[in-house]
Design a protein around this motif. Sequence first.
Motif, PDB file in Angstrom:
ATOM      1  N   LEU A 120       0.805  -1.212   0.000  1.00 15.15           N
ATOM      2  CA  LEU A 120       0.000   0.000   0.000  1.00 15.15           C
ATOM      3  C   LEU A 120       0.842   1.268   0.000  1.00 15.15           C
ATOM      4  CD1 LEU A 120      -2.475  -1.207   2.769  1.00 15.15           C
ATOM      5  CD2 LEU A 120      -2.710  -1.484   0.302  1.00 15.15           C
ATOM      6  N   HIS A 121       0.322   2.312  -0.632  1.00 15.67           N
ATOM      7  CA  HIS A 121       0.958   3.622  -0.665  1.00 15.67           C
ATOM      8  C   HIS A 121       0.884   4.232   0.733  1.00 15.67           C
ATOM      9  CE1 HIS A 121       1.605   7.836  -1.645  1.00 15.67           C
ATOM     10  NE2 HIS A 121       2.093   7.446  -2.805  1.00 15.67           N
ATOM     11  N   PRO A 122       1.981   4.775   1.267  1.00 13.87           N
ATOM     12  CA  PRO A 122       1.995   5.251   2.654  1.00 13.87           C
ATOM     13  C   PRO A 122       1.176   6.508   2.927  1.00 13.87           C
ATOM     14  CG  PRO A 122       4.087   5.703   1.595  1.00 13.87           C
ATOM     15  CD  PRO A 122       3.298   4.854   0.651  1.00 13.87           C
ATOM     16  N   LEU A 123       0.803   7.268   1.914  1.00 13.96           N
ATOM     17  CA  LEU A 123       0.068   8.499   2.164  1.00 13.96           C
ATOM     18  C   LEU A 123      -1.426   8.382   1.927  1.00 13.96           C
ATOM     19  CD1 LEU A 123       2.532  11.138   0.728  1.00 13.96           C
ATOM     20  CD2 LEU A 123       2.225  10.387   3.089  1.00 13.96           C
ATOM     21  N   ASP A 124      -1.833   7.610   0.914  1.00 19.34           N
ATOM     22  CA  ASP A 124      -3.257   7.556   0.617  1.00 19.34           C
ATOM     23  C   ASP A 124      -3.852   6.151   0.665  1.00 19.34           C
ATOM     24  OD1 ASP A 124      -2.408   6.384  -1.767  1.00 19.34           O
ATOM     25  OD2 ASP A 124      -2.736   8.187  -2.959  1.00 19.34           O
ATOM     26  N   GLY A 125      -3.040   5.160   0.958  1.00 20.25           N
ATOM     27  CA  GLY A 125      -3.554   3.805   1.144  1.00 20.25           C
ATOM     28  C   GLY A 125      -3.887   3.051  -0.127  1.00 20.25           C
ATOM     29  N   ARG A 126      -3.676   3.661  -1.298  1.00 21.16           N
ATOM     30  CA  ARG A 126      -3.998   2.923  -2.520  1.00 21.16           C
ATOM     31  C   ARG A 126      -3.003   1.781  -2.721  1.00 21.16           C
ATOM     32  NH1 ARG A 126      -0.421   5.180  -6.514  1.00 21.16           N
ATOM     33  NH2 ARG A 126       0.241   7.204  -5.726  1.00 21.16           N
ATOM     34  N   ILE A 127      -3.417   0.795  -3.451  1.00 18.90           N
ATOM     35  CA  ILE A 127      -2.574  -0.382  -3.677  1.00 18.90           C
ATOM     36  C   ILE A 127      -1.544  -0.056  -4.749  1.00 18.90           C
ATOM     37  CG2 ILE A 127      -2.531  -2.775  -4.468  1.00 18.90           C
ATOM     38  CD1 ILE A 127      -5.379  -3.048  -3.318  1.00 18.90           C
ATOM     39  N   LEU A 128      -0.272  -0.168  -4.394  1.00 17.03           N
ATOM     40  CA  LEU A 128       0.818   0.031  -5.355  1.00 17.03           C
ATOM     41  C   LEU A 128       1.098  -1.248  -6.130  1.00 17.03           C
ATOM     42  CD1 LEU A 128       3.391   2.114  -3.286  1.00 17.03           C
ATOM     43  CD2 LEU A 128       2.000   2.908  -5.192  1.00 17.03           C
ATOM     44  N   VAL A 129       1.111  -2.363  -5.408  1.00 17.74           N
ATOM     45  CA  VAL A 129       1.348  -3.661  -6.030  1.00 17.74           C
ATOM     46  C   VAL A 129       0.342  -4.645  -5.439  1.00 17.74           C
ATOM     47  CG1 VAL A 129       2.986  -5.543  -6.419  1.00 17.74           C
ATOM     48  CG2 VAL A 129       3.822  -3.202  -6.300  1.00 17.74           C
ATOM     49  N   GLU A 130      -0.444  -5.282  -6.295  1.00 13.77           N
ATOM     50  CA  GLU A 130      -1.407  -6.278  -5.827  1.00 13.77           C
ATOM     51  C   GLU A 130      -0.688  -7.575  -5.470  1.00 13.77           C
ATOM     52  OE1 GLU A 130      -4.631  -6.949  -8.537  1.00 13.77           O
ATOM     53  OE2 GLU A 130      -4.769  -4.809  -8.996  1.00 13.77           O
ATOM     54  N   ALA A 131      -1.252  -8.310  -4.526  1.00 12.43           N
ATOM     55  CA  ALA A 131      -0.699  -9.609  -4.147  1.00 12.43           C
ATOM     56  C   ALA A 131      -0.568 -10.474  -5.396  1.00 12.43           C
ATOM     57  CB  ALA A 131      -1.604 -10.283  -3.124  1.00 12.43           C
ATOM     58  N   GLY A 132       0.580 -11.117  -5.515  1.00 10.19           N
ATOM     59  CA  GLY A 132       0.826 -11.993  -6.657  1.00 10.19           C
ATOM     60  C   GLY A 132       1.452 -11.301  -7.860  1.00 10.19           C
ATOM     61  N   LYS A 133       1.457  -9.966  -7.877  1.00 13.68           N
ATOM     62  CA  LYS A 133       2.019  -9.215  -9.005  1.00 13.68           C
ATOM     63  C   LYS A 133       3.502  -8.936  -8.776  1.00 13.68           C
ATOM     64  CE  LYS A 133      -1.948  -8.524 -11.090  1.00 13.68           C
ATOM     65  NZ  LYS A 133      -2.316  -8.634 -12.440  1.00 13.68           N
ATOM     66  N   ILE A 135       6.936  -6.948  -8.382  1.00 15.60           N
ATOM     67  CA  ILE A 135       7.386  -5.685  -7.794  1.00 15.60           C
ATOM     68  C   ILE A 135       8.425  -5.082  -8.745  1.00 15.60           C
ATOM     69  CG2 ILE A 135       8.555  -4.618  -5.834  1.00 15.60           C
ATOM     70  CD1 ILE A 135       7.437  -6.971  -4.137  1.00 15.60           C
ATOM     71  N   THR A 136       8.179  -3.833  -9.161  1.00 11.30           N
ATOM     72  CA  THR A 136       9.030  -3.200 -10.174  1.00 11.30           C
ATOM     73  C   THR A 136       9.703  -1.940  -9.643  1.00 11.30           C
ATOM     74  OG1 THR A 136       7.245  -1.801 -10.999  1.00 11.30           O
ATOM     75  CG2 THR A 136       7.450  -4.003 -11.981  1.00 11.30           C
ATOM     76  N   ARG A 137      10.641  -1.423 -10.433  1.00 12.15           N
ATOM     77  CA  ARG A 137      11.317  -0.166 -10.084  1.00 12.15           C
ATOM     78  C   ARG A 137      10.348   1.017 -10.110  1.00 12.15           C
ATOM     79  NH1 ARG A 137      16.191  -0.431  -8.741  1.00 12.15           N
ATOM     80  NH2 ARG A 137      17.582  -1.988  -9.552  1.00 12.15           N
ATOM     81  N   THR A 138       9.303   0.935 -10.903  1.00 10.21           N
ATOM     82  CA  THR A 138       8.307   2.012 -10.960  1.00 10.21           C
ATOM     83  C   THR A 138       7.707   2.244  -9.585  1.00 10.21           C
ATOM     84  OG1 THR A 138       7.800   1.421 -13.225  1.00 10.21           O
ATOM     85  CG2 THR A 138       6.170   2.760 -12.076  1.00 10.21           C
ATOM     86  N   MET A 139       7.479   1.155  -8.873  1.00 10.51           N
ATOM     87  CA  MET A 139       6.917   1.284  -7.528  1.00 10.51           C
ATOM     88  C   MET A 139       7.877   2.049  -6.619  1.00 10.51           C
ATOM     89  SD  MET A 139       5.733  -1.622  -4.913  1.00 10.51           S
ATOM     90  CE  MET A 139       6.590  -1.317  -3.416  1.00 10.51           C
ATOM     91  N   ILE A 140       9.162   1.803  -6.754  1.00  8.23           N
ATOM     92  CA  ILE A 140      10.150   2.494  -5.924  1.00  8.23           C
ATOM     93  C   ILE A 140      10.115   3.988  -6.200  1.00  8.23           C
ATOM     94  CG2 ILE A 140      12.623   2.804  -5.522  1.00  8.23           C
ATOM     95  CD1 ILE A 140      12.900  -0.201  -5.768  1.00  8.23           C
ATOM     96  N   SER A 141       9.992   4.383  -7.470  1.00 10.28           N
ATOM     97  CA  SER A 141       9.945   5.822  -7.768  1.00 10.28           C
ATOM     98  C   SER A 141       8.678   6.438  -7.182  1.00 10.28           C
ATOM     99  CB  SER A 141      10.050   6.077  -9.273  1.00 10.28           C
ATOM    100  OG  SER A 141       8.917   5.587  -9.942  1.00 10.28           O
ATOM    101  N   GLN A 142       7.560   5.704  -7.180  1.00  9.95           N
ATOM    102  CA  GLN A 142       6.331   6.216  -6.554  1.00  9.95           C
ATOM    103  C   GLN A 142       6.529   6.398  -5.049  1.00  9.95           C
ATOM    104  OE1 GLN A 142       2.961   3.768  -7.556  1.00  9.95           O
ATOM    105  NE2 GLN A 142       3.297   4.013  -9.745  1.00  9.95           N
TER     106      GLN A 142
END
Length: 160
Positions: A120-133, A135-142
């Motif tokens: 989950l995103h630490p500020l708004d709680g939205r899902i950054l990466v769903e279970a089973g998906k 994990i990419t570098r894009t998530m790190i930049s977010q």
Amino acid sequence: MAKVVKLEPIARETSINTNDNILSALLDSELHVLKECGGRGMCATCHVFIKDGMDSLSPLTRREQRTLEVITTCKPNSRLACQARVVGPGVVVELPSGMYVNAVADIEALIGRRAEQDILHPLDGRILVEAGKLITRTMISQLQNAQVQAGAYLAKTTDA
């Protein structure tokens, strides 16, 4: 006088002092909870759902209400654990599914792996990466952008 708080879905109970916040109950239960804003009610990292006993909690503050309004997974029974103080018996807390990451460094080691649970995103709680998906570098930049935003916001609110 101590109050018992039940934690679901992990079927755990913990005892906390009257007027202590739910966050202290989570930490006393050795649950990993990221406190991005230091418990000031300005991030989503301690967002929980109150399954029972909403009337046994302190009322919502304006700050908590504003923060809850930006959390994408917010429901009518949502509270921030750092702001909700236990004042009566019968509180049952439902922990959101998923996890918040401690730091970008923690997630870098997971690049290329599949997430075991929603991240989950630490500020708004939205899902950054769903279970089973994957994990990419894009998530790190977010996450890095979120940390910069949180730092700027917190600096602005402490200066005011």
